[in-house]
Write a protein that holds these residues in place. Structure first.
Motif, PDB file in Angstrom:
ATOM      1  N   GLN A  22      16.790  18.148 -17.735  1.00 12.00           N
ATOM      2  CA  GLN A  22      15.950  17.784 -16.696  1.00 12.00           C
ATOM      3  C   GLN A  22      15.024  19.099 -16.039  1.00 12.00           C
ATOM      4  O   GLN A  22      15.589  20.148 -15.953  1.00 12.00           O
ATOM      5  CB  GLN A  22      16.487  17.004 -15.352  1.00 12.00           C
ATOM      6  CG  GLN A  22      17.369  15.663 -15.816  1.00 12.00           C
ATOM      7  CD  GLN A  22      16.341  14.723 -16.775  1.00 12.00           C
ATOM      8  OE1 GLN A  22      15.330  14.483 -16.708  1.00 12.00           O
ATOM      9  NE2 GLN A  22      16.789  14.234 -18.040  1.00 12.00           N
TER      10      GLN A  22
ATOM     11  N   TRP B 196       9.829  12.240 -17.726  1.00 11.17           N
ATOM     12  CA  TRP B 196      10.776  11.523 -17.093  1.00 11.17           C
ATOM     13  C   TRP B 196      11.049  12.451 -15.846  1.00 11.17           C
ATOM     14  O   TRP B 196      11.194  13.750 -16.159  1.00 11.17           O
ATOM     15  CB  TRP B 196      12.211  11.174 -17.724  1.00 11.17           C
ATOM     16  CG  TRP B 196      12.100   9.953 -18.616  1.00 11.17           C
ATOM     17  CD1 TRP B 196      11.711  10.105 -20.065  1.00 11.17           C
ATOM     18  CD2 TRP B 196      12.270   8.697 -18.188  1.00 11.17           C
ATOM     19  NE1 TRP B 196      11.632   8.900 -20.541  1.00 11.17           N
ATOM     20  CE2 TRP B 196      11.977   7.995 -19.339  1.00 11.17           C
ATOM     21  CE3 TRP B 196      12.440   7.993 -17.191  1.00 11.17           C
ATOM     22  CZ2 TRP B 196      12.409   6.824 -19.518  1.00 11.17           C
ATOM     23  CZ3 TRP B 196      12.541   6.534 -17.206  1.00 11.17           C
ATOM     24  CH2 TRP B 196      12.278   5.748 -18.383  1.00 11.17           C
TER      25      TRP B 196
ATOM     26  N   SER C 107       7.745   8.590 -15.346  1.00 11.27           N
ATOM     27  CA  SER C 107       8.903   7.735 -15.282  1.00 11.27           C
ATOM     28  C   SER C 107       9.942   8.477 -14.533  1.00 11.27           C
ATOM     29  O   SER C 107       9.914   9.658 -14.729  1.00 11.27           O
ATOM     30  CB  SER C 107       9.581   7.070 -16.445  1.00 11.27           C
ATOM     31  OG  SER C 107       8.639   6.066 -17.122  1.00 11.27           O
ATOM     32  N   GLN C 108      10.414   7.651 -13.719  1.00 11.23           N
ATOM     33  CA  GLN C 108      11.561   8.437 -12.841  1.00 11.23           C
ATOM     34  C   GLN C 108      13.136   7.605 -13.205  1.00 11.23           C
ATOM     35  O   GLN C 108      13.238   6.290 -13.244  1.00 11.23           O
ATOM     36  CB  GLN C 108      11.279   8.060 -11.303  1.00 11.23           C
ATOM     37  CG  GLN C 108      12.227   8.772 -10.455  1.00 11.23           C
ATOM     38  CD  GLN C 108      11.879   8.675  -9.079  1.00 11.23           C
ATOM     39  OE1 GLN C 108      10.942   8.048  -8.575  1.00 11.23           O
ATOM     40  NE2 GLN C 108      12.782   9.026  -8.054  1.00 11.23           N
ATOM     41  N   ILE C 109      14.015   8.370 -13.282  1.00 12.47           N
ATOM     42  CA  ILE C 109      15.408   7.976 -13.845  1.00 12.47           C
ATOM     43  C   ILE C 109      15.989   7.554 -12.548  1.00 12.47           C
ATOM     44  O   ILE C 109      16.436   6.484 -12.414  1.00 12.47           O
ATOM     45  CB  ILE C 109      16.003   9.054 -14.354  1.00 12.47           C
ATOM     46  CG1 ILE C 109      15.532   9.561 -15.632  1.00 12.47           C
ATOM     47  CG2 ILE C 109      17.533   8.571 -14.827  1.00 12.47           C
ATOM     48  CD1 ILE C 109      15.757  10.733 -16.193  1.00 12.47           C
TER      49      ILE C 109
ATOM     50  N   ALA D  15      17.299   7.320 -20.731  1.00 13.85           N
ATOM     51  CA  ALA D  15      15.977   7.527 -20.401  1.00 13.85           C
ATOM     52  C   ALA D  15      15.249   8.471 -21.678  1.00 13.85           C
ATOM     53  O   ALA D  15      14.069   7.920 -22.017  1.00 13.85           O
ATOM     54  CB  ALA D  15      15.650   8.172 -19.278  1.00 13.85           C
TER      55      ALA D  15
END
Length: 78
Positions: free
Chosen positions: A72, A60, A23-25, A51
């Motif tokens: 991240q 993510w 998934s991409q934030i 997220a």
């Protein structure tokens, strides 16, 4: 706009047996974040925490900026 809780309940993530593996934030929010100053930085930190807090069981990603949240991982673009 999608409904993330609906996606979780529908078991769409790979950790639930579904097809979503990543998934991409945010997509390259860096320029906007810098233009908005402290509010932009606060937003991106909120988005990252939100997220991760959803506990979807899939990684993510977020485009890496100099001030990206520590949680991240950097993804190299070639």
């Amino acid at each position: 706009m999608f409904n993330m809780l609906g996606m979780i309940r529908s078991k769409l993530f790979a950790s639930q047996g579904g097809p979503i593996i990543l998934s991409q934030i945010e997509n390259e929010y860096g320029a906007d974040s810098k233009a908005l100053g402290a509010a932009g930085h606060a937003y991106i930190n909120w988005a990252a925490k939100m997220a991760v807090g959803l506990d979807t069981g899939v990684p993510w990603v977020m485009c890496k900026e100099d001030d990206a949240p520590v949680m991240q991982r950097s993804v190299e673009q070639k």
